[in-house]
Design a protein around this motif. Structure first.
Motif, PDB file in Angstrom:
ATOM      1  N   PHE A 291       3.466 -13.155  24.680  1.00  0.00           N
ATOM      2  CA  PHE A 291       4.385 -13.688  23.699  1.00  0.00           C
ATOM      3  C   PHE A 291       5.505 -14.469  24.369  1.00  0.00           C
ATOM      4  O   PHE A 291       6.010 -14.059  25.421  1.00  0.00           O
ATOM      5  CB  PHE A 291       4.960 -12.530  22.882  1.00  0.00           C
ATOM      6  CG  PHE A 291       6.102 -12.904  21.991  1.00  0.00           C
ATOM      7  CD1 PHE A 291       7.402 -12.548  22.314  1.00  0.00           C
ATOM      8  CD2 PHE A 291       5.882 -13.613  20.818  1.00  0.00           C
ATOM      9  CE1 PHE A 291       8.457 -12.876  21.492  1.00  0.00           C
ATOM     10  CE2 PHE A 291       6.928 -13.960  19.985  1.00  0.00           C
ATOM     11  CZ  PHE A 291       8.225 -13.586  20.325  1.00  0.00           C
ATOM     12  N   VAL A 292       5.894 -15.580  23.732  1.00  0.00           N
ATOM     13  CA  VAL A 292       7.016 -16.376  24.223  1.00  0.00           C
ATOM     14  C   VAL A 292       8.151 -16.396  23.190  1.00  0.00           C
ATOM     15  O   VAL A 292       9.288 -16.036  23.498  1.00  0.00           O
ATOM     16  CB  VAL A 292       6.581 -17.824  24.533  1.00  0.00           C
ATOM     17  CG1 VAL A 292       7.786 -18.672  24.930  1.00  0.00           C
ATOM     18  CG2 VAL A 292       5.530 -17.844  25.630  1.00  0.00           C
ATOM     19  N   ALA A 293       7.822 -16.824  21.971  1.00  0.00           N
ATOM     20  CA  ALA A 293       8.862 -16.958  20.948  1.00  0.00           C
ATOM     21  C   ALA A 293       8.224 -16.959  19.569  1.00  0.00           C
ATOM     22  O   ALA A 293       7.052 -17.300  19.419  1.00  0.00           O
ATOM     23  CB  ALA A 293       9.656 -18.240  21.150  1.00  0.00           C
TER      24      ALA A 293
ATOM     25  N   TYR B 159      12.594 -13.939  21.028  1.00  0.00           N
ATOM     26  CA  TYR B 159      12.150 -14.479  22.300  1.00  0.00           C
ATOM     27  C   TYR B 159      11.769 -13.371  23.267  1.00  0.00           C
ATOM     28  O   TYR B 159      12.341 -12.281  23.245  1.00  0.00           O
ATOM     29  CB  TYR B 159      13.271 -15.307  22.947  1.00  0.00           C
ATOM     30  CG  TYR B 159      13.690 -16.509  22.143  1.00  0.00           C
ATOM     31  CD1 TYR B 159      14.716 -16.421  21.220  1.00  0.00           C
ATOM     32  CD2 TYR B 159      13.051 -17.737  22.303  1.00  0.00           C
ATOM     33  CE1 TYR B 159      15.102 -17.521  20.463  1.00  0.00           C
ATOM     34  CE2 TYR B 159      13.431 -18.843  21.559  1.00  0.00           C
ATOM     35  CZ  TYR B 159      14.458 -18.724  20.638  1.00  0.00           C
ATOM     36  OH  TYR B 159      14.830 -19.818  19.894  1.00  0.00           O
ATOM     37  N   ALA B 160      10.835 -13.683  24.137  1.00  0.00           N
ATOM     38  CA  ALA B 160      10.548 -12.804  25.258  1.00  0.00           C
ATOM     39  C   ALA B 160      11.756 -12.814  26.191  1.00  0.00           C
ATOM     40  O   ALA B 160      12.449 -13.832  26.319  1.00  0.00           O
ATOM     41  CB  ALA B 160       9.307 -13.280  25.992  1.00  0.00           C
TER      42      ALA B 160
ATOM     43  N   ARG C  93      16.786 -19.913  27.787  1.00  0.00           N
ATOM     44  CA  ARG C  93      16.207 -21.138  28.342  1.00  0.00           C
ATOM     45  C   ARG C  93      15.330 -21.880  27.323  1.00  0.00           C
ATOM     46  O   ARG C  93      15.277 -23.099  27.335  1.00  0.00           O
ATOM     47  CB  ARG C  93      15.362 -20.814  29.572  1.00  0.00           C
ATOM     48  CG  ARG C  93      16.135 -20.163  30.695  1.00  0.00           C
ATOM     49  CD  ARG C  93      15.290 -20.045  31.968  1.00  0.00           C
ATOM     50  NE  ARG C  93      14.105 -19.230  31.783  1.00  0.00           N
ATOM     51  CZ  ARG C  93      12.855 -19.657  32.007  1.00  0.00           C
ATOM     52  NH1 ARG C  93      12.637 -20.895  32.426  1.00  0.00           N
ATOM     53  NH2 ARG C  93      11.828 -18.842  31.815  1.00  0.00           N
ATOM     54  N   PHE C  94      14.645 -21.129  26.482  1.00  0.00           N
ATOM     55  CA  PHE C  94      13.738 -21.721  25.502  1.00  0.00           C
ATOM     56  C   PHE C  94      14.323 -21.575  24.100  1.00  0.00           C
ATOM     57  O   PHE C  94      14.993 -20.598  23.792  1.00  0.00           O
ATOM     58  CB  PHE C  94      12.382 -21.021  25.518  1.00  0.00           C
ATOM     59  CG  PHE C  94      11.553 -21.258  26.747  1.00  0.00           C
ATOM     60  CD1 PHE C  94      12.063 -21.859  27.891  1.00  0.00           C
ATOM     61  CD2 PHE C  94      10.216 -20.867  26.764  1.00  0.00           C
ATOM     62  CE1 PHE C  94      11.296 -22.068  29.017  1.00  0.00           C
ATOM     63  CE2 PHE C  94       9.425 -21.061  27.875  1.00  0.00           C
ATOM     64  CZ  PHE C  94       9.968 -21.658  29.006  1.00  0.00           C
ATOM     65  N   THR C  95      14.019 -22.551  23.254  1.00  0.00           N
ATOM     66  CA  THR C  95      14.452 -22.518  21.860  1.00  0.00           C
ATOM     67  C   THR C  95      13.299 -22.922  20.956  1.00  0.00           C
ATOM     68  O   THR C  95      12.700 -23.990  21.147  1.00  0.00           O
ATOM     69  CB  THR C  95      15.627 -23.473  21.613  1.00  0.00           C
ATOM     70  OG1 THR C  95      16.721 -23.130  22.473  1.00  0.00           O
ATOM     71  CG2 THR C  95      16.097 -23.382  20.164  1.00  0.00           C
ATOM     72  N   ILE C  96      12.994 -22.063  19.997  1.00  0.00           N
ATOM     73  CA  ILE C  96      11.964 -22.377  19.009  1.00  0.00           C
ATOM     74  C   ILE C  96      12.630 -22.889  17.743  1.00  0.00           C
ATOM     75  O   ILE C  96      13.692 -22.387  17.334  1.00  0.00           O
ATOM     76  CB  ILE C  96      11.073 -21.146  18.718  1.00  0.00           C
ATOM     77  CG1 ILE C  96       9.878 -21.529  17.845  1.00  0.00           C
ATOM     78  CG2 ILE C  96      11.879 -20.010  18.104  1.00  0.00           C
ATOM     79  CD1 ILE C  96       8.844 -20.410  17.709  1.00  0.00           C
ATOM     80  N   SER C  97      12.029 -23.890  17.135  1.00  0.00           N
ATOM     81  CA  SER C  97      12.559 -24.437  15.888  1.00  0.00           C
ATOM     82  C   SER C  97      11.401 -24.966  15.057  1.00  0.00           C
ATOM     83  O   SER C  97      10.278 -25.098  15.563  1.00  0.00           O
ATOM     84  CB  SER C  97      13.563 -25.565  16.175  1.00  0.00           C
ATOM     85  OG  SER C  97      12.932 -26.637  16.859  1.00  0.00           O
TER      86      SER C  97
END
Length: 124
Positions: free
Chosen positions: A47-49, A60-61, A67-71
C-alpha cells in the motif's frame, strides 16, 4: 466495470519528483475510493496511499508520508499521486486501484479493479 490506466512513470534522480495519474473509465468513478500500491522487484505489492470517494479523507503508508500526496479530480475521472523527494527505495511498479467501498483502505482485498501499472525508477 471500471478500467484504470496509469501514466506518468519514468526515470528520475533521487530527490526529484514525479506525478502519476490514473484515468478511469465509467460514469461512476466518483463513487469509488481510490488507492495506489507499489511492487518492487522480488517483493510483494504494498500500500502507498488511498483517498475516499469525495477526496475528503486520505491515508498514507508511513514510508511516503510527507513526501507523497494523493488527490482526485472526479470531473475528469482521474486520480493523481504527486511524489516528491524521491528515494531509490521508491523504485517499483505503481498500481492504481478502485474500491466500491466509501474508503478503500490499505488492504488489497478491499479493491475491486486494478490498472496495469507504471514503472517508477529512482536512481541514486
Amino acid at each position: 466495470q471500471v478500467q484504470l490506466v496509469e501514466s506518468g512513470g519514468g526515470l528520475v534522480q533521487a530527490g526529484g519528483s514525479l506525478r502519476l495519474s490514473c484515468a478511469a473509465s465509467g460514469r461512476t468513478f466518483s463513487t469509488y475510493a481510490m488507492g495506489w500500491f507499489r511492487q518492487a522487484p522480488g517483493k510483494e505489492r504494498n500500500f502507498v496511499a488511498a483517498i475516499s470517494w469525495s477526496g475528503g479523507s486520505t491515508n498514507y503508508a508511513d514510508s511516503v508520508k510527507g513526501r507523497f500526496t494523493i488527490s482526485r479530480e472526479n470531473a475528469k475521472n482521474t486520480v493523481h499521486l504527486q511524489m516528491n523527494s524521491l528515494k531509490p527505495e521508491d523504485t517499483a511498479v505503481y498500481y492504481c486501484a478502485a474500491s466500491s467501498r466509501t474508503y478503500g483502505g490499505s488492504y488489497e482485498y478491499l479493491y475491486d479493479y486494478w490498472g496495469q501499472g507504471t514503472q517508477v525508477t529512482v536512481s541514486s
